[in-house]
Design an enzyme around this catalytic site. Structure first.
Site, PDB file in Angstrom:
ATOM      1  N   ALA A 134      33.779 114.018 129.429  1.00 54.55           N
ATOM      2  CA  ALA A 134      34.539 112.800 129.707  1.00 54.55           C
ATOM      3  C   ALA A 134      33.842 111.570 129.134  1.00 54.55           C
ATOM      4  CB  ALA A 134      34.753 112.639 131.213  1.00 54.55           C
ATOM      5  N   ALA A 138      34.440 111.638 125.407  1.00 59.38           N
ATOM      6  CA  ALA A 138      35.835 111.303 125.126  1.00 59.38           C
ATOM      7  C   ALA A 138      36.104 109.811 125.319  1.00 59.38           C
ATOM      8  CB  ALA A 138      36.762 112.126 126.032  1.00 59.38           C
ATOM      9  N   GLU A 139      35.643 109.253 126.435  1.00 61.75           N
ATOM     10  CA  GLU A 139      35.910 107.841 126.692  1.00 61.75           C
ATOM     11  C   GLU A 139      35.198 106.955 125.683  1.00 61.75           C
ATOM     12  OE1 GLU A 139      36.581 104.528 130.105  1.00 61.75           O
ATOM     13  OE2 GLU A 139      36.325 106.624 130.668  1.00 61.75           O
ATOM     14  N   THR A 140      34.011 107.344 125.280  1.00 62.96           N
ATOM     15  CA  THR A 140      33.283 106.570 124.273  1.00 62.96           C
ATOM     16  C   THR A 140      34.065 106.526 122.966  1.00 62.96           C
ATOM     17  OG1 THR A 140      31.140 107.132 125.262  1.00 62.96           O
ATOM     18  CG2 THR A 140      31.134 106.436 122.948  1.00 62.96           C
ATOM     19  N   SER A 180      37.435 104.652 123.297  1.00 65.24           N
ATOM     20  CA  SER A 180      37.219 103.214 123.468  1.00 65.24           C
ATOM     21  C   SER A 180      36.858 102.544 122.149  1.00 65.24           C
ATOM     22  CB  SER A 180      36.103 102.957 124.484  1.00 65.24           C
ATOM     23  OG  SER A 180      36.509 103.366 125.764  1.00 65.24           O
TER      24      SER A 180
END
Length: 162
Positions: A71, A74-76, A79
């Site tokens: 996660a 993925a978020e990095t 973003s």
């Protein structure tokens, strides 16, 4: 930990942020959490963001890659793509992250590739596919970011000092 890797950016992005005196490498990095986890971004544009993360050091008690680590990767990546889409006048703030874990990984390096699903004026959504070294899908994630106007002080610590 303070060492920064080199990320490939499109020339127009380099020019835009250089004119503002912003440290582009720091702005589009994995941040402190990503550094602790070994996340490295290798390619970044609004159309595609690629990064890697070691499995070692990011496992749960059974020795498998922790779902939370996937996660974070993925978020990095999503973003960074959202920020590049929004441009220098916007900041991307994650509002929804969904991860489906397909298989366990015990060692090696995982690679995430983020591609846009939707790029609007106020939101951006990216699909992030995380694969193991054999190219097998480990996780599929979707991140939606709110694109809000930059406010005074946002990213002021990223101003270049040179």
């Amino acid at each position: 930990m303070g060492e920064q890797q080199h990320v490939e950016f499109p020339q127009e992005v380099i020019d835009e942020y250089a004119a503002l005196g912003i440290d582009l490498q720091a702005l589009f990095s994995a941040g402190h959490l990503g550094q602790r986890m070994g996340v490295e971004i290798t390619e970044a544009s609004a159309d595609r963001v690629v990064g890697t993360m070691p499995v070692e050091g990011n496992t749960q008690p059974y020795g498998l890659l922790h779902g939370g680590a996937s996660a974070v990767l993925a978020e990095t990546l999503g973003s960074v793509g959202s920020m590049l889409h929004g441009g220098s006048s916007k900041i991307a703030v994650g509002v929804d992250l969904n991860c489906t874990h397909h298989r366990g990984v015990r060692s090696g390096l995982v690679t995430g590739v983020a591609t846009p699903v939707h790029r609007g004026r106020s939101t951006a959504t990216y699909e992030i596919v995380i694969s193991d070294e054999e190219g097998r899908r480990v996780c599929t994630a979707r991140l939606t970011c709110l694109l809000r106007d930059v406010r005074p002080g946002d990213g002021s610590h990223l101003r270049a000092t040179d």
